[in-house]
Design a protein around this motif. Structure first.
Motif, PDB file in Angstrom:
ATOM      1  N   GLN A 157      79.584  59.337  70.409  1.00  0.00           N
ATOM      2  CA  GLN A 157      78.160  59.600  70.600  1.00  0.00           C
ATOM      3  C   GLN A 157      77.945  60.540  71.792  1.00  0.00           C
ATOM      4  O   GLN A 157      77.086  61.427  71.753  1.00  0.00           O
ATOM      5  CB  GLN A 157      77.418  58.287  70.808  1.00  0.00           C
ATOM      6  CG  GLN A 157      75.910  58.392  70.696  1.00  0.00           C
ATOM      7  CD  GLN A 157      75.244  57.019  70.613  1.00  0.00           C
ATOM      8  OE1 GLN A 157      75.732  56.040  71.177  1.00  0.00           O
ATOM      9  NE2 GLN A 157      74.147  56.929  69.905  1.00  0.00           N
ATOM     10  N   ARG A 162      77.446  61.803  65.268  1.00  0.00           N
ATOM     11  CA  ARG A 162      76.717  60.634  64.806  1.00  0.00           C
ATOM     12  C   ARG A 162      77.717  59.569  64.382  1.00  0.00           C
ATOM     13  O   ARG A 162      78.867  59.888  64.027  1.00  0.00           O
ATOM     14  CB  ARG A 162      75.784  60.996  63.649  1.00  0.00           C
ATOM     15  CG  ARG A 162      74.712  62.004  64.057  1.00  0.00           C
ATOM     16  CD  ARG A 162      73.832  62.429  62.909  1.00  0.00           C
ATOM     17  NE  ARG A 162      72.916  61.369  62.507  1.00  0.00           N
ATOM     18  CZ  ARG A 162      71.770  61.095  63.122  1.00  0.00           C
ATOM     19  NH1 ARG A 162      71.398  61.778  64.171  1.00  0.00           N
ATOM     20  NH2 ARG A 162      70.980  60.135  62.681  1.00  0.00           N
ATOM     21  N   HIS A 184      74.102  55.085  64.767  1.00  0.00           N
ATOM     22  CA  HIS A 184      72.969  55.783  64.176  1.00  0.00           C
ATOM     23  C   HIS A 184      72.623  55.200  62.805  1.00  0.00           C
ATOM     24  O   HIS A 184      71.456  55.115  62.429  1.00  0.00           O
ATOM     25  CB  HIS A 184      73.278  57.285  64.018  1.00  0.00           C
ATOM     26  CG  HIS A 184      73.478  58.002  65.313  1.00  0.00           C
ATOM     27  ND1 HIS A 184      74.719  58.159  65.898  1.00  0.00           N
ATOM     28  CD2 HIS A 184      72.587  58.594  66.154  1.00  0.00           C
ATOM     29  CE1 HIS A 184      74.581  58.822  67.034  1.00  0.00           C
ATOM     30  NE2 HIS A 184      73.310  59.097  67.208  1.00  0.00           N
ATOM     31  N   ILE A 218      67.945  51.722  64.211  1.00  0.00           N
ATOM     32  CA  ILE A 218      69.120  52.116  63.433  1.00  0.00           C
ATOM     33  C   ILE A 218      68.671  52.438  62.014  1.00  0.00           C
ATOM     34  O   ILE A 218      67.901  51.687  61.414  1.00  0.00           O
ATOM     35  CB  ILE A 218      70.166  50.977  63.400  1.00  0.00           C
ATOM     36  CG1 ILE A 218      70.644  50.639  64.809  1.00  0.00           C
ATOM     37  CG2 ILE A 218      71.341  51.359  62.507  1.00  0.00           C
ATOM     38  CD1 ILE A 218      71.507  49.375  64.863  1.00  0.00           C
TER      39      ILE A 218
END
Length: 264
Positions: A157, A162, A184, A218
């Motif tokens: 990250q 991602r 993510h 999320i």
């Protein structure tokens, strides 16, 4: 459907070898060939392709299991590194404009800040933007050190990749992993998706996952969609990202197209 010539494993390994960390150079090389199929991940709200997941296959399209059966403790690192390079090379040569989702083996990563260099090198060499790469790990992966996995995710990250947890709800880590790290994307396991439109228990579990992920910011992705009823029920829960045979099967050495009937 777009197809490309295969990228030899030796080509992928050459890049990985140049940047292997000193603690990994002594490992066995990968002596078997493999390739990739790519499966679209769609956004049902916008009716567009969001990403393509790179799924390992044998050199002639054989199953992932036939390839993974040849991975052992001696070649695990080399294989993981070559996979990243090969997936990026294939995506670039296919002209992929969407996100590329790559599975990684956490037990093959010794130092994430060093081991990630082959991915950067592949992205530069093949002209694929690093901010369009998603690294995902199966929640059921037998991770020897969960703290190490969380550290890998955080390093990725930090480098603007991602991250995603695959097969969520199928493994052993579950909510404990999610409490320590918020990726993510969370990909709901296909066993929870199957016949969800007629299963009260699956509906309750998935509603719970969606609620938790919403609170943690999320994005939820439902995989293994095979019917219109599954698609519609999950869309009704607010899930926009989906993947499965209803939209497209994985395409060996190619990018799948979504038929109009998949949106109807």
């Amino acid at each position: 459907m777009i197809e490309i010539r295969p990228v030899p494993a030796t080509e992928a390994l050459a890049i990985a070898e140049r940047l292997a960390c000193s603690g990994c150079r002594g490992e066995d090389t990968v002596t078997f060939e493999f390739d990739y199929a790519y499966q679209p991940i769609v956004n049902v709200k916008t009716r567009t392709i969001y990403a393509h997941e790179a799924l390992v296959r044998g050199p002639n399209g054989e199953s992932a299991a036939s390839v993974l059966a040849q991975v052992n403790d001696g070649n695990r690192y080399r294989f993981d590194q070559a996979c990243r390079v090969k997936a990026v090379a294939g995506a670039s040569r296919l002209g992929m404009l969407e996100y590329l989702s790559i599975n990684f083996l956490p037990n093959a990563v010794y130092r994430p800040d060093i081991c990630i260099r082959s991915t950067f090198e592949a992205a530069r060499e093949y002209g694929f933007p690093i901010d369009r790469i998603i690294f995902e790990v199966t929640e059921g992966e037998q991770v020897q050190d969960r703290d190490h996995l969380v550290n890998i995710f955080r390093e990725y990250q930090r480098f603007d990749f991602r991250t995603a947890i695959d097969d969520f709800g199928a493994g052993y880590a579950g909510l404990n992993l999610l409490a320590e790290y918020q990726p993510h994307i969370v990909k709901i396991d296909m066993d929870l998706v199957r016949d969800i439109d007629s299963s009260v228990s699956r509906q309750a579990i998935v509603r719970g996952i969606v609620g938790i992920c919403r609170d943690l910011s999320i994005t939820v992705l439902a995989e293994g969609i095979e019917t219109r009823a599954e698609r519609d029920f999950l869309a009704g829960l607010g899930i926009e990202l989906m993947q499965g045979y209803w939209f497209s099967k994985p395409v060996f050495r190619g990018l799948g197209a979504i038929p109009d009937s998949a949106w109807e």
